[in-house]
Design a protein around this motif. Structure first.
Motif, PDB file in Angstrom:
ATOM      1  N   PHE A 103     -51.761 -23.670  17.360  1.00  0.00           N
ATOM      2  CA  PHE A 103     -50.847 -24.152  16.334  1.00  0.00           C
ATOM      3  C   PHE A 103     -49.443 -23.733  16.762  1.00  0.00           C
ATOM      4  O   PHE A 103     -49.240 -22.592  17.175  1.00  0.00           O
ATOM      5  CB  PHE A 103     -51.131 -23.499  14.969  1.00  0.00           C
ATOM      6  N   ARG A 104     -48.491 -24.640  16.653  1.00  0.00           N
ATOM      7  CA  ARG A 104     -47.084 -24.304  16.875  1.00  0.00           C
ATOM      8  C   ARG A 104     -46.387 -24.470  15.535  1.00  0.00           C
ATOM      9  O   ARG A 104     -46.456 -25.536  14.938  1.00  0.00           O
ATOM     10  CB  ARG A 104     -46.478 -25.222  17.925  1.00  0.00           C
ATOM     11  N   VAL A 105     -45.744 -23.409  15.053  1.00  0.00           N
ATOM     12  CA  VAL A 105     -45.141 -23.435  13.725  1.00  0.00           C
ATOM     13  C   VAL A 105     -43.627 -23.323  13.850  1.00  0.00           C
ATOM     14  O   VAL A 105     -43.108 -22.428  14.519  1.00  0.00           O
ATOM     15  CB  VAL A 105     -45.722 -22.318  12.837  1.00  0.00           C
ATOM     16  N   GLN A 106     -42.950 -24.262  13.181  1.00  0.00           N
ATOM     17  CA  GLN A 106     -41.493 -24.291  13.158  1.00  0.00           C
ATOM     18  C   GLN A 106     -41.041 -24.249  11.701  1.00  0.00           C
ATOM     19  O   GLN A 106     -41.717 -24.784  10.823  1.00  0.00           O
ATOM     20  CB  GLN A 106     -40.969 -25.576  13.793  1.00  0.00           C
ATOM     21  N   VAL A 107     -39.904 -23.602  11.475  1.00  0.00           N
ATOM     22  CA  VAL A 107     -39.282 -23.613  10.157  1.00  0.00           C
ATOM     23  C   VAL A 107     -37.863 -24.141  10.327  1.00  0.00           C
ATOM     24  O   VAL A 107     -37.112 -23.632  11.160  1.00  0.00           O
ATOM     25  CB  VAL A 107     -39.285 -22.204   9.515  1.00  0.00           C
ATOM     26  N   ASP A 108     -37.549 -25.182   9.574  1.00  0.00           N
ATOM     27  CA  ASP A 108     -36.240 -25.838   9.649  1.00  0.00           C
ATOM     28  C   ASP A 108     -35.871 -26.198  11.087  1.00  0.00           C
ATOM     29  O   ASP A 108     -34.731 -26.019  11.523  1.00  0.00           O
ATOM     30  CB  ASP A 108     -35.152 -24.965   8.996  1.00  0.00           C
ATOM     31  N   GLY A 109     -36.864 -26.682  11.833  1.00  0.00           N
ATOM     32  CA  GLY A 109     -36.626 -27.151  13.199  1.00  0.00           C
ATOM     33  C   GLY A 109     -36.579 -26.073  14.259  1.00  0.00           C
ATOM     34  O   GLY A 109     -36.443 -26.375  15.437  1.00  0.00           O
ATOM     35  N   GLN A 110     -36.688 -24.805  13.866  1.00  0.00           N
ATOM     36  CA  GLN A 110     -36.653 -23.695  14.826  1.00  0.00           C
ATOM     37  C   GLN A 110     -38.063 -23.155  15.041  1.00  0.00           C
ATOM     38  O   GLN A 110     -38.794 -22.907  14.079  1.00  0.00           O
ATOM     39  CB  GLN A 110     -35.774 -22.555  14.293  1.00  0.00           C
ATOM     40  N   GLN A 111     -38.408 -22.935  16.302  1.00  0.00           N
ATOM     41  CA  GLN A 111     -39.715 -22.384  16.648  1.00  0.00           C
ATOM     42  C   GLN A 111     -39.859 -20.984  16.042  1.00  0.00           C
ATOM     43  O   GLN A 111     -38.996 -20.134  16.236  1.00  0.00           O
ATOM     44  CB  GLN A 111     -39.807 -22.311  18.182  1.00  0.00           C
ATOM     45  N   LEU A 112     -40.960 -20.753  15.288  1.00  0.00           N
ATOM     46  CA  LEU A 112     -41.190 -19.425  14.712  1.00  0.00           C
ATOM     47  C   LEU A 112     -42.301 -18.687  15.448  1.00  0.00           C
ATOM     48  O   LEU A 112     -42.154 -17.536  15.811  1.00  0.00           O
ATOM     49  CB  LEU A 112     -41.508 -19.535  13.213  1.00  0.00           C
ATOM     50  N   PHE A 113     -43.450 -19.360  15.673  1.00  0.00           N
ATOM     51  CA  PHE A 113     -44.541 -18.725  16.420  1.00  0.00           C
ATOM     52  C   PHE A 113     -45.547 -19.765  16.877  1.00  0.00           C
ATOM     53  O   PHE A 113     -45.591 -20.880  16.361  1.00  0.00           O
ATOM     54  CB  PHE A 113     -45.245 -17.638  15.588  1.00  0.00           C
ATOM     55  N   ASP A 114     -46.354 -19.365  17.857  1.00  0.00           N
ATOM     56  CA  ASP A 114     -47.551 -20.102  18.262  1.00  0.00           C
ATOM     57  C   ASP A 114     -48.747 -19.237  17.888  1.00  0.00           C
ATOM     58  O   ASP A 114     -48.666 -18.002  17.913  1.00  0.00           O
ATOM     59  CB  ASP A 114     -47.576 -20.326  19.778  1.00  0.00           C
ATOM     60  N   PHE A 134     -45.713 -15.285  -0.041  1.00  0.00           N
ATOM     61  CA  PHE A 134     -46.552 -16.460  -0.208  1.00  0.00           C
ATOM     62  C   PHE A 134     -47.503 -16.554   0.974  1.00  0.00           C
ATOM     63  O   PHE A 134     -47.269 -15.958   2.025  1.00  0.00           O
ATOM     64  CB  PHE A 134     -45.739 -17.743  -0.426  1.00  0.00           C
ATOM     65  N   ILE A 135     -48.620 -17.260   0.736  1.00  0.00           N
ATOM     66  CA  ILE A 135     -49.684 -17.363   1.735  1.00  0.00           C
ATOM     67  C   ILE A 135     -50.033 -18.834   1.919  1.00  0.00           C
ATOM     68  O   ILE A 135     -50.241 -19.557   0.942  1.00  0.00           O
ATOM     69  CB  ILE A 135     -50.937 -16.576   1.299  1.00  0.00           C
ATOM     70  N   LEU A 136     -50.099 -19.236   3.164  1.00  0.00           N
ATOM     71  CA  LEU A 136     -50.528 -20.583   3.532  1.00  0.00           C
ATOM     72  C   LEU A 136     -51.781 -20.451   4.382  1.00  0.00           C
ATOM     73  O   LEU A 136     -51.796 -19.660   5.329  1.00  0.00           O
ATOM     74  CB  LEU A 136     -49.408 -21.262   4.308  1.00  0.00           C
ATOM     75  N   SER A 137     -52.843 -21.203   4.037  1.00  0.00           N
ATOM     76  CA  SER A 137     -54.112 -21.115   4.775  1.00  0.00           C
ATOM     77  C   SER A 137     -54.624 -22.497   5.133  1.00  0.00           C
ATOM     78  O   SER A 137     -54.590 -23.403   4.293  1.00  0.00           O
ATOM     79  CB  SER A 137     -55.197 -20.430   3.937  1.00  0.00           C
ATOM     80  N   LEU A 138     -55.127 -22.638   6.349  1.00  0.00           N
ATOM     81  CA  LEU A 138     -55.876 -23.820   6.766  1.00  0.00           C
ATOM     82  C   LEU A 138     -57.336 -23.399   6.832  1.00  0.00           C
ATOM     83  O   LEU A 138     -57.694 -22.539   7.644  1.00  0.00           O
ATOM     84  CB  LEU A 138     -55.392 -24.314   8.128  1.00  0.00           C
ATOM     85  N   THR A 139     -58.174 -23.969   5.950  1.00  0.00           N
ATOM     86  CA  THR A 139     -59.554 -23.502   5.813  1.00  0.00           C
ATOM     87  C   THR A 139     -60.545 -24.653   5.947  1.00  0.00           C
ATOM     88  O   THR A 139     -60.177 -25.821   5.846  1.00  0.00           O
ATOM     89  CB  THR A 139     -59.777 -22.815   4.452  1.00  0.00           C
ATOM     90  N   LYS A 177     -47.957 -10.507  14.506  1.00  0.00           N
ATOM     91  CA  LYS A 177     -46.775 -10.297  13.660  1.00  0.00           C
ATOM     92  C   LYS A 177     -45.448 -10.643  14.304  1.00  0.00           C
ATOM     93  O   LYS A 177     -44.448 -10.735  13.601  1.00  0.00           O
ATOM     94  CB  LYS A 177     -46.708  -8.828  13.214  1.00  0.00           C
ATOM     95  N   ASN A 178     -45.400 -10.790  15.618  1.00  0.00           N
ATOM     96  CA  ASN A 178     -44.109 -10.966  16.285  1.00  0.00           C
ATOM     97  C   ASN A 178     -43.453 -12.281  15.882  1.00  0.00           C
ATOM     98  O   ASN A 178     -44.077 -13.338  15.976  1.00  0.00           O
ATOM     99  CB  ASN A 178     -44.276 -10.934  17.807  1.00  0.00           C
ATOM    100  N   ILE A 179     -42.198 -12.207  15.446  1.00  0.00           N
ATOM    101  CA  ILE A 179     -41.396 -13.396  15.172  1.00  0.00           C
ATOM    102  C   ILE A 179     -39.976 -13.135  15.668  1.00  0.00           C
ATOM    103  O   ILE A 179     -39.519 -11.994  15.664  1.00  0.00           O
ATOM    104  CB  ILE A 179     -41.359 -13.763  13.662  1.00  0.00           C
ATOM    105  N   PRO A 180     -39.282 -14.193  16.102  1.00  0.00           N
ATOM    106  CA  PRO A 180     -37.919 -14.005  16.610  1.00  0.00           C
ATOM    107  C   PRO A 180     -36.895 -13.809  15.496  1.00  0.00           C
ATOM    108  O   PRO A 180     -35.816 -13.283  15.741  1.00  0.00           O
ATOM    109  CB  PRO A 180     -37.644 -15.296  17.383  1.00  0.00           C
ATOM    110  N   ARG A 229     -40.019  -8.525   5.339  1.00  0.00           N
ATOM    111  CA  ARG A 229     -39.451  -9.594   6.159  1.00  0.00           C
ATOM    112  C   ARG A 229     -40.373  -9.880   7.334  1.00  0.00           C
ATOM    113  O   ARG A 229     -39.962  -9.933   8.494  1.00  0.00           O
ATOM    114  CB  ARG A 229     -38.033  -9.242   6.626  1.00  0.00           C
ATOM    115  N   SER A 230     -41.677 -10.072   6.999  1.00  0.00           N
ATOM    116  CA  SER A 230     -42.679 -10.300   8.033  1.00  0.00           C
ATOM    117  C   SER A 230     -43.404 -11.625   7.795  1.00  0.00           C
ATOM    118  O   SER A 230     -43.450 -12.131   6.672  1.00  0.00           O
ATOM    119  CB  SER A 230     -43.699  -9.155   8.062  1.00  0.00           C
ATOM    120  N   VAL A 231     -43.934 -12.152   8.885  1.00  0.00           N
ATOM    121  CA  VAL A 231     -44.770 -13.349   8.850  1.00  0.00           C
ATOM    122  C   VAL A 231     -46.019 -13.002   9.655  1.00  0.00           C
ATOM    123  O   VAL A 231     -45.993 -12.987  10.884  1.00  0.00           O
ATOM    124  CB  VAL A 231     -44.035 -14.567   9.454  1.00  0.00           C
ATOM    125  N   VAL A 232     -47.102 -12.678   8.947  1.00  0.00           N
ATOM    126  CA  VAL A 232     -48.332 -12.200   9.589  1.00  0.00           C
ATOM    127  C   VAL A 232     -49.319 -13.356   9.687  1.00  0.00           C
ATOM    128  O   VAL A 232     -49.536 -14.079   8.718  1.00  0.00           O
ATOM    129  CB  VAL A 232     -48.947 -11.032   8.788  1.00  0.00           C
TER     130      VAL A 232
END
Length: 144
Positions: A107-118, A40-45, A83-86, A66-69
């Motif tokens: 942008f700071r992005v979290q999924v289910d309360g866990q930091q995923l990437f900046d 799936f793709i999420l965009s802020l445009t 591409k780096n994610i923990p 299993r990537s988040v680009v």
């Protein structure tokens, strides 16, 4: 932004961000991953109708890799992918809550309360980003 019952994966969700993004704003996307997801793709445009529009943040989630680009498009040119994610936070048939926090530089992005990437801003005028688009193998339950 209004809730959108998006039962068809082919039909993109498009939400308007009134008067655009600004620091300290938060966007929350809640949904459930399909049973056999590809991506799936999420965009802020800046304009959901114009294909040449600036994209402040595009997140492409690939279940196969299993990537988040992440990337951005400024003045018609895509930049360097990040591409780096923990960890990979999405699981088929599981609910998730993705939060996009607009900080002063990134942008700071979290999924289910866990930091995923900046993701450092590449589009400098955040208020130009007035649309959120989401398409792919998820069922949205709430977007605020």
């Amino acid at each position: 932004m209004a809730d959108n019952d998006n039962s068809s994966s082919a039909k993109p969700f498009v939400g308007e961000i009134k008067s655009g993004l600004k620091p300290s704003m938060k966007i929350s996307v809640m949904g459930m991953v399909h049973s056999q997801p590809n991506s799936f793709i999420l965009s802020l445009t800046s304009n959901s109708l114009d294909p040449e529009t600036d994209v402040g943040l595009e997140v492409t989630v690939s279940f196969r890799d299993r990537s988040v680009v992440r990337n951005a498009k400024v003045s018609g040119k895509w930049g360097k992918e990040e591409k780096n994610i923990p960890y990979f936070p999405f699981t088929p048939m599981q609910h998730f809550k993705m939060e996009i926090l607009c900080e002063h530089q990134q942008f700071r992005v979290q999924v289910d309360g866990q930091q995923l990437f900046d993701f450092t801003y590449r589009v400098q005028q955040l208020q130009k980003l007035t649309a959120l688009k989401i398409i792919g193998d998820i069922r949205l339950t709430k977007v605020v």
